[in-house]
Enzyme design. Structure first.
Site, PDB file in Angstrom:
ATOM      1  CE1 TYR A 113      -3.689   2.491   0.413  1.00  0.00           C
ATOM      2  CE2 TYR A 113      -2.449   3.359   2.459  1.00  0.00           C
ATOM      3  CZ  TYR A 113      -3.576   3.326   1.712  1.00  0.00           C
ATOM      4  OH  TYR A 113      -4.114   4.601   1.837  1.00  0.00           O
ATOM      5  CG  ASP A 156       5.780   3.939   0.962  1.00  0.00           C
ATOM      6  OD1 ASP A 156       6.165   4.641   1.771  1.00  0.00           O
ATOM      7  OD2 ASP A 156       4.537   3.730   0.593  1.00  0.00           O
ATOM      8  CE  LYS A 158       1.602   4.836   8.013  1.00  0.00           C
ATOM      9  NZ  LYS A 158       0.154   4.608   8.438  1.00  0.00           N
TER      10      LYS A 158
END
Ligand code: PLP
Length: 431
Positions: free
Chosen positions: A145, A238, A266
């Site tokens: 994702y 990522d 995050k």
């Protein structure tokens, strides 16, 4: 445990917000619950809901809270920043300091641009890779994702996987055809695609954590790096989850592999909205206003979020010698003991872990290495696990296909309490 107030709020929420939530997994749909819990407070490794129930938290806001909720250093910084103004739409000194800190901790990033989310970071990184290589097609791995931009919502993990589909509606055929997907770990197919399809970039989670946690084979990662170099394909790591989590320098430091570009999110916002994309200066110089790859944001580099991120990264940098080992030890302990419980009750599980992340897959398989393996999981058993944990004061990610996040605030006492409930959950499943 009483959830009356959460249920009432959810009823109202569904009237005004699609599905009652602002991010799909939060609806607790896949774990057969009438309503999610509505959180109202967090402290250390614990959260409280609107009904006054207390939980040990393994969601940790899906990753940002590696120091637990409300860490004093971050709160102090944020309080300081709030006093000075919410947002200026002008550059601020702390943005520069945060950028400098990111490049220091993660040496493959020579220049970095801040965004307000991981989605914006990956979306912009892909655009930049296309401009740099002058190629259109991109590649990604199945079940990974990378946020919710059109080009990356193909064979996706996270909430899509949780809700039983992988490609979003509303994306044009043109966009879909430019994103090529490959099973994680399949070097032969990757080689084939990169050799033949003129791919601008391969974007990957070096440690997939959005189909549950997958421990990557370092030889595979090395081969991926070589193939990208050979074919002129930019390798984008990522590291929205793994960045500053597996090590100060993320998965790239942990495995000793250098990507061309990195995306972050995050942890770098300390619980506030920050993302980033960065890499070699030669590539980053194409970003506007230096070059003509457009990226902007009214709240990009927001002073409060940046201050939270700065405090977070400074803390991690100052404590890196002990903190990452401590986190890894906590997860090793919990997964080792949980495996013993599973054996005791004859429950078939694979528990994958790395650093401070772990996933309990309820499966008859011996290993979980890719999406196909992950999909073998018994999601009904996962729902029993989740609900037993919740009813006994432990909140886990409400999906088989996500990671449990452990923070430094998860003390030995908390881990032991968690293990008692895991034992109860496995006992119920085994009966
Ligand atoms: N990349 C990865 C690996 C993620 O796990 C996520 C979110 O979970 C994203 C990108 C998107 O980040 P955000 O939710 O901040 O947009």
């Amino acid at each position: 445990m009483n959830h009356k107030i959460s249920k009432e709020i959810f009823k109202k929420a569904q009237k005004y917000i699609p599905g009652g939530v602002n991010s799909p997994v939060r609806a607790f749909k896949s774990v057969s619950r009438e309503a999610p819990i509505f959180a109202c407070k967090g402290e250390g490794a614990k959260i409280w809901d609107e009904d006054g129930n207390e939980y040990i938290d393994y969601i940790c806001s899906w990753g940002p809270l590696i120091l637990g909720h409300n860490h004093p250093k971050i709160i102090a910084g944020v309080r300081d920043a709030i006093e000075l103004g919410s947002s200026f739409g002008l550059p601020t000194k702390k943005e520069v300091e945060l950028a400098e800190l990111i490049t220091k901790c993660c040496p493959s990033i020579e220049m970095v641009r801040l965004t307000t989310s991981g989605t914006e970071a990956t979306m912009s990184a892909v655009r930049l890779a296309r401009a740099y290589t002058n190629r259109n097609k991109i590649a990604k791995f199945e079940g990974c994702y990378h946020g919710h931009s059109d080009a990356l919502l193909v064979k996706s993990g996270s909430g899509l996987l949780t809700d039983g589909y992988q490609d979003s509606n509303g994306i044009t055929e043109g966009v879909l055809k430019d994103t090529i997907t490959i099973p994680f770990g399949n070097l032969k197919e990757l080689n084939n695609i990169l050799e033949k399809k003129n791919i601008a970039c391969l974007i990957m989670e070096p440690v997939p954590a959005n189909m549950g946690v997958i421990y990557p084979d370092v030889e595979f990662l090395k081969a991926v790096r070589e193939l990208c170099t050979k074919t002129g394909t930019l390798l984008i790591f990522d590291e929205v989850i793994s960045g500053f989590r597996l090590a100060l320098g993320g998965a790239q430091e942990y495995f000793g592999i250098t990507p061309d570009m990195t995306t972050l999110g995050k942890i770098i916002g300390g619980g506030y909205p920050v993302g980033a994309f960065g890499g070699k200066s030669e590539i980053m110089q194409l970003v506007a206003p230096m070059g003509r790859v457009y990226h902007a944001g009214t709240l990009s580099g927001n002073p409060i979020a940046v201050r939270a991120g700065y405090e977070m990264l400074t803390y991690l940098d100052e404590n890196k010698e002990t903190l990452y080992k401590e986190l890894e030890d906590k997860v090793k302990y919990i997964t080792k003991e949980a495996k013993k419980s599973a054996e005791k009750y004859g429950v078939n599980v694979v528990i994958n872990s790395i650093g401070s992340l772990f996933t309990v897959f309820f499966t008859d398989k011996k290993e979980i290495n890719n999406l196909k393996d992950a999909l073998s999981s018994n999601t009904e058993n996962f729902a029993i696990y989740f609900n037993t944990m919740l009813e006994n004061g432990i909140i886990c990610p409400p999906s088989q296909f996500e990671a449990h996040f452990v923070s430094i605030a998860h003390t030995q006492e908390i881990l032991d309490k968690t293990l008692k409930v895991i034992d109860m959950a496995f006992k119920t499943i085994g009966e």
